[in-house]
Design a protein around this motif. Sequence first.
Motif, PDB file in Angstrom:
ATOM      1  N   UNK A 277      47.281  26.974 -52.964  1.00  0.00           N
ATOM      2  CA  UNK A 277      47.901  27.659 -51.827  1.00  0.00           C
ATOM      3  C   UNK A 277      46.888  28.312 -50.886  1.00  0.00           C
ATOM      4  N   UNK A 278      45.697  28.621 -51.388  1.00  0.00           N
ATOM      5  CA  UNK A 278      44.666  29.207 -50.534  1.00  0.00           C
ATOM      6  C   UNK A 278      43.827  28.141 -49.841  1.00  0.00           C
ATOM      7  N   UNK A 279      44.215  26.880 -49.991  1.00  0.00           N
ATOM      8  CA  UNK A 279      43.510  25.778 -49.357  1.00  0.00           C
ATOM      9  C   UNK A 279      42.252  25.407 -50.119  1.00  0.00           C
ATOM     10  N   UNK A 280      41.521  24.443 -49.576  1.00  0.00           N
ATOM     11  CA  UNK A 280      40.289  24.004 -50.214  1.00  0.00           C
ATOM     12  C   UNK A 280      40.483  22.762 -51.054  1.00  0.00           C
TER      13      UNK A 280
ATOM     14  N   UNK B  70      42.577  20.749 -48.536  1.00  0.00           N
ATOM     15  CA  UNK B  70      43.858  21.188 -47.986  1.00  0.00           C
ATOM     16  C   UNK B  70      43.717  22.421 -47.104  1.00  0.00           C
ATOM     17  N   UNK B  71      44.590  22.506 -46.083  1.00  0.00           N
ATOM     18  CA  UNK B  71      44.731  23.724 -45.289  1.00  0.00           C
ATOM     19  C   UNK B  71      45.313  24.795 -46.205  1.00  0.00           C
TER      20      UNK B  71
ATOM     21  N   UNK C  74      46.498  18.136 -45.305  1.00  0.00           N
ATOM     22  CA  UNK C  74      45.049  18.031 -45.423  1.00  0.00           C
ATOM     23  C   UNK C  74      44.400  18.723 -44.229  1.00  0.00           C
ATOM     24  N   UNK C  75      43.180  19.193 -44.398  1.00  0.00           N
ATOM     25  CA  UNK C  75      42.459  19.875 -43.321  1.00  0.00           C
ATOM     26  C   UNK C  75      42.432  18.974 -42.087  1.00  0.00           C
ATOM     27  N   UNK C  76      42.833  19.545 -40.971  1.00  0.00           N
ATOM     28  CA  UNK C  76      42.854  18.810 -39.715  1.00  0.00           C
ATOM     29  C   UNK C  76      44.145  18.079 -39.419  1.00  0.00           C
TER      30      UNK C  76
END
Length: 104
Positions: A51-54, A61-62, A23-25
């Motif tokens: 795979x490109x995140x978001x 997601x990263x 996850x982001x962060x």
Amino acid sequence: THYGYRALPAAWRAVMPVYGLPLVGYGGATAANNRTAILALHDRSDEVIPPDGGDGGGWLYESNDAVLGAWAAVHGCDGAPTSVRMRAARMRGSARTSVHMPGG
């Protein structure tokens, strides 16, 4: 896998996350992962964990490139992804790959 290599960096000589991104962060290698290699596999068309995140079903997601770029930086390598041509009968197009090894 992503939690494990961050929580216990000295425990691993290599890690291999398959179909998963942090996850982001909460992802990416730290300086303590400088002796750990990574092989990451992720489907280019995954809609659950993109795979490109978001956004993936309400979770942020990263990107795969950002995660592997952090690993590259820890090892003193260029973090830019490299496109390679796949030569298998059922594979078409290209896949992105980055090679990260201790020592750059």
